[in-house]
Design a protein around this motif. Structure first.
Motif, mmCIF file in Angstrom:
data_model
loop_
_atom_site.group_PDB
_atom_site.id
_atom_site.type_symbol
_atom_site.label_atom_id
_atom_site.label_comp_id
_atom_site.label_asym_id
_atom_site.label_seq_id
_atom_site.Cartn_x
_atom_site.Cartn_y
_atom_site.Cartn_z
ATOM 1 N N ARG A 227 35.514 41.191 24.501
ATOM 2 C CA ARG A 227 36.215 39.900 24.378
ATOM 3 C C ARG A 227 35.701 38.979 25.472
ATOM 4 O O ARG A 227 35.274 39.428 26.523
ATOM 5 C CB ARG A 227 37.714 40.086 24.584
ATOM 6 C CG ARG A 227 38.436 40.701 23.434
ATOM 7 C CD ARG A 227 39.965 40.705 23.662
ATOM 8 N NE ARG A 227 40.631 41.252 22.515
ATOM 9 C CZ ARG A 227 40.735 42.545 22.248
ATOM 10 N NH1 ARG A 227 40.218 43.430 23.065
ATOM 11 N NH2 ARG A 227 41.350 42.966 21.175
ATOM 12 N N PRO A 228 35.833 37.670 25.259
ATOM 13 C CA PRO A 228 35.402 36.740 26.311
ATOM 14 C C PRO A 228 36.352 36.768 27.507
ATOM 15 O O PRO A 228 37.540 37.050 27.375
ATOM 16 C CB PRO A 228 35.445 35.377 25.621
ATOM 17 C CG PRO A 228 36.448 35.534 24.533
ATOM 18 C CD PRO A 228 36.347 36.963 24.079
ATOM 19 N N VAL A 229 35.777 36.488 28.669
ATOM 20 C CA VAL A 229 36.554 36.279 29.889
ATOM 21 C C VAL A 229 36.410 34.806 30.235
ATOM 22 O O VAL A 229 35.300 34.281 30.304
ATOM 23 C CB VAL A 229 36.047 37.171 31.043
ATOM 24 C CG1 VAL A 229 36.760 36.837 32.344
ATOM 25 C CG2 VAL A 229 36.212 38.638 30.688
ATOM 26 N N PHE A 230 37.538 34.147 30.435
ATOM 27 C CA PHE A 230 37.559 32.719 30.724
ATOM 28 C C PHE A 230 37.769 32.476 32.214
ATOM 29 O O PHE A 230 38.297 33.344 32.923
ATOM 30 C CB PHE A 230 38.683 32.043 29.927
ATOM 31 C CG PHE A 230 38.561 32.224 28.439
ATOM 32 C CD1 PHE A 230 37.637 31.497 27.707
ATOM 33 C CD2 PHE A 230 39.357 33.142 27.777
ATOM 34 C CE1 PHE A 230 37.519 31.674 26.329
ATOM 35 C CE2 PHE A 230 39.247 33.326 26.398
ATOM 36 C CZ PHE A 230 38.322 32.584 25.675
ATOM 37 N N LEU A 231 37.380 31.310 32.684
ATOM 38 C CA LEU A 231 37.674 30.926 34.060
ATOM 39 C C LEU A 231 39.170 31.056 34.284
ATOM 40 O O LEU A 231 39.974 30.650 33.441
ATOM 41 C CB LEU A 231 37.268 29.476 34.312
ATOM 42 C CG LEU A 231 35.793 29.217 34.602
ATOM 43 C CD1 LEU A 231 34.975 29.185 33.355
ATOM 44 C CD2 LEU A 231 35.655 27.937 35.381
ATOM 45 N N GLY A 232 39.542 31.657 35.402
ATOM 46 C CA GLY A 232 40.950 31.851 35.716
ATOM 47 C C GLY A 232 41.527 33.169 35.237
ATOM 48 O O GLY A 232 42.629 33.535 35.642
ATOM 49 N N ASP A 233 40.803 33.898 34.375
ATOM 50 C CA ASP A 233 41.275 35.222 33.958
ATOM 51 C C ASP A 233 41.176 36.184 35.144
ATOM 52 O O ASP A 233 40.267 36.087 35.967
ATOM 53 C CB ASP A 233 40.437 35.780 32.808
ATOM 54 C CG ASP A 233 40.824 35.225 31.444
ATOM 55 O OD1 ASP A 233 41.787 34.429 31.369
ATOM 56 O OD2 ASP A 233 40.153 35.595 30.459
ATOM 57 N N THR A 234 42.088 37.129 35.191
ATOM 58 C CA THR A 234 42.063 38.180 36.198
ATOM 59 C C THR A 234 41.704 39.482 35.508
ATOM 60 O O THR A 234 42.293 39.821 34.482
ATOM 61 C CB THR A 234 43.425 38.300 36.911
ATOM 62 O OG1 THR A 234 43.714 37.047 37.534
ATOM 63 C CG2 THR A 234 43.408 39.389 37.963
ATOM 64 N N ILE A 235 40.712 40.183 36.068
ATOM 65 C CA ILE A 235 40.272 41.442 35.468
ATOM 66 C C ILE A 235 40.673 42.624 36.344
ATOM 67 O O ILE A 235 40.805 42.502 37.558
ATOM 68 C CB ILE A 235 38.757 41.457 35.182
ATOM 69 C CG1 ILE A 235 37.938 41.266 36.461
ATOM 70 C CG2 ILE A 235 38.407 40.415 34.123
ATOM 71 C CD1 ILE A 235 36.442 41.488 36.276
ATOM 72 N N TYR A 236 40.864 43.766 35.683
ATOM 73 C CA TYR A 236 41.235 45.033 36.308
ATOM 74 C C TYR A 236 40.327 46.098 35.705
ATOM 75 O O TYR A 236 39.989 46.012 34.529
ATOM 76 C CB TYR A 236 42.691 45.393 35.999
ATOM 77 C CG TYR A 236 43.672 44.317 36.388
ATOM 78 C CD1 TYR A 236 44.331 44.379 37.603
ATOM 79 C CD2 TYR A 236 43.928 43.240 35.543
ATOM 80 C CE1 TYR A 236 45.240 43.387 37.970
ATOM 81 C CE2 TYR A 236 44.823 42.244 35.905
ATOM 82 C CZ TYR A 236 45.469 42.324 37.121
ATOM 83 O OH TYR A 236 46.351 41.341 37.493
ATOM 84 N N VAL A 237 39.971 47.102 36.484
ATOM 85 C CA VAL A 237 39.052 48.136 35.998
ATOM 86 C C VAL A 237 39.716 49.506 36.072
ATOM 87 O O VAL A 237 40.322 49.860 37.082
ATOM 88 C CB VAL A 237 37.747 48.155 36.823
ATOM 89 C CG1 VAL A 237 36.778 49.194 36.263
ATOM 90 C CG2 VAL A 237 37.104 46.777 36.864
#
Length: 146
Positions: A92-102
């Motif tokens: 899925r796309p990641v947008f500016l301002g999204d927070t990611i976790y791994v």
């Protein structure tokens, strides 16, 4: 960072590491574009992106992969080294301002036919956004001393 020596036999299938979050910023996208030369309009042209299906700019998939790798690299194991990445998917796309976790989960262990004193450990890496949707998935391979 901490140093923790773990040999091949000590890795456990199903063992998991989970990171804290990291918000993707304008600076991340601009720096990545400059480093890679990827100024594709999906990442850089806000006006054009408003005319496209996502309606806004998206982060480079390779940026998200790089950030995710860094997020999981807190411990140093002198018994292991990265052997590469397989099955990389930008889900899925990641947008500016999204927070990611791994989340990184040990999925498999196998012999290395070329190096009998080592084994291969396969770690499933899943990157999720703040809505818990998977945005990227891959397998990280480690070459680990026995």
């Amino acid at each position: 960072m901490k140093v923790q020596e773990i040999c091949f036999d000590e890795y456990k299938i199903g063992e998991q590491r989970v990171t804290s979050g990291r918000t993707i910023t304008e600076a991340d996208i601009v720096l990545h574009a400059g480093q890679t030369g990827d100024f594709y309009p999906h990442h850089m042209d806000e006006a054009w992106c408003r005319t496209q299906p996502f309606g806004r700019r998206i982060a480079h998939g390779t940026l998200i992969l790089s950030v995710a790798v860094g997020m999981t690299a807190g411990d140093i194991n002198p018994m292991a080294m990265s052997y590469g990445y397989d099955r990389v998917r930008f889900v899925r796309p990641v947008f500016l301002g999204d927070t990611i976790y791994v989340t990184a989960t040990i999925r498999e262990k196998r012999d290395d036919s070329k190096r009998p004193k080592h084994g291969i450990v396969v770690e499933l890496v899943e990157v999720r956004n703040q809505g818990q949707q998977i945005v990227l998935a891959c397998e990280h391979l480690y070459l680990v001393e026995r």
